[in-house]
Scaffold this active site. Structure first.
Site, PDB file in Angstrom:
ATOM      1  N   LYS A 214       0.800  -1.222   0.000  1.00  0.00           N
ATOM      2  CA  LYS A 214       0.000   0.000   0.000  1.00  0.00           C
ATOM      3  C   LYS A 214       0.834   1.275   0.000  1.00  0.00           C
ATOM      4  O   LYS A 214       0.308   2.349  -0.257  1.00  0.00           O
ATOM      5  CB  LYS A 214      -0.936  -0.003   1.203  1.00  0.00           C
ATOM      6  CG  LYS A 214      -1.941  -1.115   1.156  1.00  0.00           C
ATOM      7  CD  LYS A 214      -2.793  -0.952  -0.065  1.00  0.00           C
ATOM      8  CE  LYS A 214      -4.045  -1.767   0.023  1.00  0.00           C
ATOM      9  NZ  LYS A 214      -5.041  -1.288  -0.925  1.00  0.00           N
TER      10      LYS A 214
HETATM   11  N1  PMP Z   1      -3.578  -7.844   1.680  1.00  0.00           N
HETATM   12  C1  PMP Z   1      -3.588  -6.933   2.651  1.00  0.00           C
HETATM   13  C2  PMP Z   1      -3.000  -7.306   3.979  1.00  0.00           C
HETATM   14  C3  PMP Z   1      -4.153  -5.676   2.442  1.00  0.00           C
HETATM   15  O1  PMP Z   1      -4.169  -4.754   3.442  1.00  0.00           O
HETATM   16  C4  PMP Z   1      -4.711  -5.371   1.178  1.00  0.00           C
HETATM   17  C5  PMP Z   1      -5.332  -4.035   0.930  1.00  0.00           C
HETATM   18  N2  PMP Z   1      -6.544  -3.822   1.609  1.00  0.00           N
HETATM   19  C6  PMP Z   1      -4.710  -6.366   0.192  1.00  0.00           C
HETATM   20  C7  PMP Z   1      -4.101  -7.571   0.463  1.00  0.00           C
HETATM   21  C8  PMP Z   1      -5.408  -6.164  -1.143  1.00  0.00           C
HETATM   22  O2  PMP Z   1      -4.899  -5.198  -1.986  1.00  0.00           O
HETATM   23  P1  PMP Z   1      -5.829  -4.321  -2.907  1.00  0.00           P
HETATM   24  O3  PMP Z   1      -6.451  -3.269  -2.054  1.00  0.00           O
HETATM   25  O4  PMP Z   1      -4.891  -3.736  -3.911  1.00  0.00           O
HETATM   26  O5  PMP Z   1      -6.884  -5.170  -3.535  1.00  0.00           O
END
Ligand code: PMP
Length: 317
Positions: A41
């Protein structure tokens, strides 16, 4: 390099030497847990702020607000600290205490919202929206902001294409906002149209059924954090995704444990979900090339969780 933000991205892509043994094709994992804030992120946190600054809607001293499972909050906190913004994070109650502590330590204000469905005004995303409107704060809005998808196509996807340097059989990822799977999936498919893009979805999330039929599946509970939903977010682009794999909490956490113990990859639960799904995809006959997935975050976010505490108990048995 000028600031810690310059170390975001360009993460290693490594083959799974032990978990992937005996499979007909390699599984390659992108080590997003090695970003400076400990997760994938960081990429969109910086990109969203860069974009808002370039458009002139964000000026130094302003307050950012985000609805976050924690990782986007940490990324935004790094950006806020280095560039002089205030940050407010609204988190669902189910998220780990470790994530709350990290955000508070980084100077963010943390507001805990009830574990409420997206239709409820108490839902964390709706609480963030209401606060932004009330106070005139800048809403980074990872669930809708198109920069989330764009940064994954432009950086994560482009890095994978460069690192693999040839055809890619499949890309596997869970979806929280959908930014990763939509952005990386699109970039890989543009270069290699035969690539299969597979959603790794926790059992209890409705997104796997939505990918398969267009109808969201029944809402259930699960403990893996950051992925799955009972409502597809705007940044999850269904046309990019070909199939879904449903993964139980047990399988996710056991696979995360093996990534730590057998590969030395210090990752969180959703990395276990992704790799458990990638192991299934890599065993199929209709995949031509390596299976690529991401390790979204670091294990240090989860030390207080029941599933990680259970690893400790295993050692003493
Ligand atoms: N794994 C974790 C631990 C996350 O915090 C996130 C984001 N919410 C994701 C996977 C998924 O990523 P995305 O938001 O790009 O779908």
């Amino acid at each position: 390099m000028q600031t810690i933000l310059d170390t975001i991205g360009d993460t290693p892509l490594l083959p799974l030497r032990h978990l992937g043994r005996g499979l007909p094709r390699p599984i390659l994992v992108k080590c997003e847990h090695l970003n400076p804030g400990g997760s994938i992120k960081d990429r969109l946190a910086k990109a969203i702020v860069d974009d808002a600054e370039a458009r002139g809607v964000l000026r130094p001293g302003m307050t950012l607000i985000e609805a976050t499972a924690g990782n986007t909050g940490v990324g935004l906190a790094l950006v806020a600290a280095t560039r002089g913004y205030q940050l407010v994070c609204v988190m669902p109650e189910k998220m780990s205490v470790d994530k709350r502590r990290v955000l508070s330590s980084l100077g963010a204000t943390v507001i805990i919202a009830a574990n409420a469905p997206p239709t409820s005004p108490d839902n964390f995303q709706n609480v963030a929206k209401a606060l932004a409107a009330e106070h005139g704060w800048f809403s980074t809005d990872q669930f809708q902001n198109p920069v989330n998808v764009q940064v994954h196509a432009r950086t994560t996807g482009a890095e994978i294409l460069r690192q693999v340097g040839g055809p890619i059989g499949a890309f596997v990822a869970g979806a929280g906002t959908g930014g990763t799977i939509s952005g990386v999936g699109r970039a890989l498919a543009q270069a290699w149209p035969a690539v299969r893009v597979v959603l790794a979805d926790p059992i209890g999330s409705g997104l796997a059924s939505w990918v398969e039929t267009g109808e969201v599946g029944p809402d259930g509970s699960y403990a893996v954090e950051g992925i799955g939903s009972s409502q597809p977010p705007a940044n999850l682009h269904r046309e990019v995704i070909h199939a879904a794999e449903r993964i139980s909490d047990e399988d996710s956490f056991e696979t995360a444990r093996r990534l730590v113990a057998e590969e030395g990859l210090l990752v969180g639960g959703s990395a276990g979900t992704n790799v458990a799904a990638a192991l299934r995809v890599a065993a199929r006959d209709d995949i031509d090339g390596p299976v690529v997935t991401v390790l979204p975050d670091s294990w240090d976010r989860y030390f207080s969780t029941a599933w990680m505490q259970a690893w400790g108990r295993r050692l003493h048995e």
